[in-house]
Design an enzyme around this catalytic site. Structure first.
Site, PDB file in Angstrom:
ATOM      1  N   LYS A 210       0.842  -1.200   0.000  1.00  0.00           N
ATOM      2  CA  LYS A 210       0.000   0.000   0.000  1.00  0.00           C
ATOM      3  C   LYS A 210       0.878   1.252   0.000  1.00  0.00           C
ATOM      4  O   LYS A 210       0.681   2.160  -0.789  1.00  0.00           O
ATOM      5  CB  LYS A 210      -0.918  -0.044   1.227  1.00  0.00           C
ATOM      6  N   GLU A 216      10.469  -4.624   4.769  1.00  0.00           N
ATOM      7  CA  GLU A 216      10.580  -6.016   4.325  1.00  0.00           C
ATOM      8  C   GLU A 216      10.292  -6.123   2.828  1.00  0.00           C
ATOM      9  O   GLU A 216      11.038  -6.755   2.068  1.00  0.00           O
ATOM     10  CB  GLU A 216       9.576  -6.912   5.078  1.00  0.00           C
ATOM     11  N   GLY A 272      -4.941  -2.075   5.021  1.00  0.00           N
ATOM     12  CA  GLY A 272      -4.135  -3.201   4.543  1.00  0.00           C
ATOM     13  C   GLY A 272      -4.798  -4.549   4.798  1.00  0.00           C
ATOM     14  O   GLY A 272      -4.882  -5.404   3.918  1.00  0.00           O
ATOM     15  N   ARG A 273      -5.315  -4.730   6.008  1.00  0.00           N
ATOM     16  CA  ARG A 273      -5.893  -6.038   6.360  1.00  0.00           C
ATOM     17  C   ARG A 273      -7.296  -6.222   5.795  1.00  0.00           C
ATOM     18  O   ARG A 273      -7.920  -7.259   6.000  1.00  0.00           O
ATOM     19  CB  ARG A 273      -5.876  -6.206   7.884  1.00  0.00           C
ATOM     20  N   GLU A 358      -4.923  -6.963  14.642  1.00  0.00           N
ATOM     21  CA  GLU A 358      -4.442  -5.622  14.293  1.00  0.00           C
ATOM     22  C   GLU A 358      -5.614  -4.633  14.384  1.00  0.00           C
ATOM     23  O   GLU A 358      -5.414  -3.452  14.656  1.00  0.00           O
ATOM     24  CB  GLU A 358      -3.815  -5.616  12.884  1.00  0.00           C
ATOM     25  N   HIS A 389      -5.208 -33.710  17.224  1.00  0.00           N
ATOM     26  CA  HIS A 389      -4.092 -34.536  17.702  1.00  0.00           C
ATOM     27  C   HIS A 389      -2.969 -33.672  18.242  1.00  0.00           C
ATOM     28  O   HIS A 389      -1.819 -34.104  18.322  1.00  0.00           O
ATOM     29  CB  HIS A 389      -3.601 -35.435  16.565  1.00  0.00           C
ATOM     30  N   LYS A 509       9.213  -0.819  14.322  1.00  0.00           N
ATOM     31  CA  LYS A 509       9.756  -0.445  13.009  1.00  0.00           C
ATOM     32  C   LYS A 509      10.815   0.643  13.168  1.00  0.00           C
ATOM     33  O   LYS A 509      11.883   0.586  12.579  1.00  0.00           O
ATOM     34  CB  LYS A 509       8.649   0.115  12.106  1.00  0.00           C
TER      35      LYS A 509
HETATM   36  O1  F6P Z   1       2.228  -4.270   9.933  1.00  0.00           O
HETATM   37  C1  F6P Z   1       1.732  -3.022   9.689  1.00  0.00           C
HETATM   38  C2  F6P Z   1       1.218  -2.836   8.294  1.00  0.00           C
HETATM   39  O2  F6P Z   1       1.053  -1.469   8.099  1.00  0.00           O
HETATM   40  C3  F6P Z   1      -0.083  -3.578   8.019  1.00  0.00           C
HETATM   41  O3  F6P Z   1      -1.198  -2.923   8.483  1.00  0.00           O
HETATM   42  C4  F6P Z   1      -0.027  -3.701   6.536  1.00  0.00           C
HETATM   43  O4  F6P Z   1      -0.941  -4.649   6.079  1.00  0.00           O
HETATM   44  C5  F6P Z   1       1.411  -4.086   6.336  1.00  0.00           C
HETATM   45  O5  F6P Z   1       2.113  -3.333   7.308  1.00  0.00           O
HETATM   46  C6  F6P Z   1       1.974  -3.879   4.970  1.00  0.00           C
HETATM   47  O6  F6P Z   1       1.937  -2.536   4.565  1.00  0.00           O
HETATM   48  P1  F6P Z   1       2.153  -2.136   3.054  1.00  0.00           P
HETATM   49  O7  F6P Z   1       1.074  -2.758   2.243  1.00  0.00           O
HETATM   50  O8  F6P Z   1       2.097  -0.637   3.041  1.00  0.00           O
HETATM   51  O9  F6P Z   1       3.506  -2.646   2.619  1.00  0.00           O
END
Ligand code: F6P
Length: 548
Positions: A210, A216, A272-273, A358, A389, A509
């Site tokens: 987003k 990452e 995002g979620r 979240e 199990h 972060k």
């Molecule tokens: O972990 C925090 C967060 O902002 C989530 O809410 C989101 O889904 C994720 O990081 C990834 O964010 P982006 O789509 O901006 O890379």
């Protein structure tokens, strides 16, 4: 005029529930069922093809009445309407919350800042459909003229968990001639393993973010770019054929070198979620095709409409939200187990963890006051029957109360001999065993020696919901996800928290960004953390040097 809502613990229904809890907390499901032979048929609700049996919950008609009253007193109806109207209900980020617009039909109108957003949604869907069809048919060629056989989605959190879950859930409908993989972790192993047997000339990367700034994802995206370029003779122009982006941030996408013509947008009113049915679902559409993707959106929309219009006593997300809150706030239950008896839903609990935790893992109310009650429970789970199990022992005989959601389908997508009857027999058996258990008398009657009896007793009275649907289809998946989205919303409204921000992920972060150079610096950095963090950093630096 907006209705004045009292703080949660001052609402009449809340206090009535607290008093009522004292009266019913010891009531056993054995008695509740014995007193009402029709309970198992009565305490059910069915909508848009989903059947919810909530009879095996520790509730009476009075409990339900009070929970529904709590929903009313909490202004749930008004808040639902506000969300669907596009009001900025995500107050801490001053944003509308409109994942429901992502699945609104073409002719609908949902206005944000004076603009109907539905046509924009459909324009992106059409662009995704066109691209997906070209890739799936082989019309989209890579840099060397080969068709794309591999698709790798790079993203994390909402830009990964939804796509992974949907790919696994809908694998039955996917294009089997293509390989789909998902890279999320900044741990290099994730990327290395994902590409180790792939041909760069046949590999398409979707960089899903987003913000297009997530550490990452950007680290993995650059590594992917290097890998792709290295395999394609280092020609920069190959990037345009092998990389597309899904983002709200066109400037950063262009900076990365992806042609913004190959960018699929979405909007700040999609969390995002809550984004797996936006362009973030591009990998899903590539896997299952545009028609199936649209069927999934239709499933979401059917549940949206049910949530928006159905009376609360028959409203599946409202009922599930209220039941979850009943255990969380009155019984002190700390977790909810989600147990899909459907192998294709193996990533569903992981997906729900972000959606629920979240969203509702919050410690202050909308106006910034510390909550005086528990908010979001911990969600976890594994597909049945595997969990039986493993951790079910604790659910049956442990000391904690763990409400469970069992999810099952009348028909399997892979009929094989007796498997499905056996699978479903286990669902029904587990909910029965949890609710009714086995008394000491029953255990003794089986000839169990006295000393062993306590070990073999099942107290029962362990609550569960059972959700039954016909078959796992794209449409059903949409309904199921929307069901949980709106159940999360219901709970968040009652707790009076912002279910759509996520400030709690920020601190880690920021600290990581500070520590990265301290690990990478050639010269020994002056460390100003606490003594534990300082020592860990020094130890890592020392071992890293020793490994050289
Ligand atoms: O972990 C925090 C967060 O902002 C989530 O809410 C989101 O889904 C994720 O990081 C990834 O964010 P982006 O789509 O901006 O890379």
């Amino acid at each position: 005029m907006t209705k004045q809502i009292a703080p949660l613990t001052e609402r009449q229904a809340w206090n009535a529930l607290a008093a009522h809890h004292q009266n019913v907390r010891e009531l056993h499901l054995r008695k509740l069922f014995a007193d009402d032979p029709k309970r198992g048929e009565r305490m059910t609700a069915e909508a848009v093809g989903l059947y919810l049996d909530y009879s095996k919950n520790r509730i009476t008609d009075e409990t339900l009445k009070l929970l529904l009253q709590l929903a009313d007193e909490s202004g749930l109806r008004e808040r639902i309407d506000a969300m669907f109207r596009g009001e900025k209900i995500n107050v801490t980020e001053n944003r509308a919350v409109l994942h429901v617009a992502l699945r609104a039909p073409g002719g609908a109108s949902i206005v944000v800042d004076g603009e109907n957003v539905v046509p924009q949604v459909h324009a992106v869907l059409d662009k995704m459909a066109d691209f997906s069809s070209r890739v799936r048919s082989g019309a989209w060629k890579g840099h060397t003229g080969k068709r794309m056989r591999n698709v790798i989605n790079i993203g994390i959190g909402g830009s990964d968990l939804g796509p992974v879950m949907a790919y696994e859930a809908l694998k039955h409908y996917s294009e089997r001639a293509m390989t789909f993989r998902f890279v999320s972790n900044v741990d290099s192993t994730d990327f290395a393993e994902a590409v180790q047997d792939l041909e760069p000339a046949e590999t398409l990367f979707i960089i899903s973010s987003k913000t297009f700034t997530t550490l990452e994802t950007m680290t993995n995206a650059h590594t992917a770019r290097d890998w792709s370029l290295a395999g394609l003779g280092g020609e920069e122009k190959s990037v345009a054929r092998h990389f597309v982006a899904v983002s709200t941030n066109a400037a950063e996408v262009a900076k990365f070198g992806i042609d913004t013509a190959n960018m699929f947008g979405f909007w700040d009113w999609v969390g995002g979620r809550y984004s797996m049915d936006s362009a973030i679902g591009l990998s899903t559409m590539l896997a299952i095709g545009p028609d199936n993707f649209r069927a999934m959106l239709d499933g979401f929309h059917q549940m949206d409409e049910h949530f928006r219009t159905a009376p609360f006593e028959r409203n599946l997300p409202v009922l599930m939200g209220l039941l979850s809150l009943w255990y969380n706030d009155f019984f002190g239950a700390q977790t909810v187990a989600v147990l899909p008896y459907e192998q294709y839903l193996k990533r569903f609990p992981a997906y729900l963890q972000q959606l629920t935790m979240e969203s509702n893992g919050k410690h202050v109310t909308l106006d910034g006051n510390k909550v005086t009650y528990d908010t979001g429970p911990i969600y976890w789970g594994e597909p049945g029957t595997n969990g039986q199990h493993s951790f079910y022992q604790l659910i049956h005989q442990g000391t904690r109360l763990i409400p469970c959601d069992f999810i099952a389908f009348n028909k399997t997508l892979n009929p094989l001999g007796r498997h499905h009857d056996i699978l479903l027999a286990n669902v029904f058996a587990q909910t029965e065993a949890l609710a009714f258990g086995k008394t000491p008398d029953q255990v003794k009657a089986e000839g169990t020696p006295d000393w062993l009896v306590p070990h073999r007793v099942f107290e029962g009275n362990r609550p569960s919901n059972t959700l039954l649907a016909e078959r796992l289809t794209p449409e059903t998946l949409g309904k199921l996800i929307a069901l949980y989205e709106h159940s999360v919303f219901t709970q968040g409204v009652i707790w009076n928290i912002d279910s759509f921000d996520q400030w709690g992920v920020e601190l880690g972060k920021v600290l990581a960004q500070r520590i990265i150079p301290e690990l990478e610096n050639k010269t020994e950095p002056a460390l100003a953390h606490d003594s534990s963090t300082n020592a860990l950093i020094r130890r890592y630096r020392m071992r890293k040097e020793a490994a050289r």
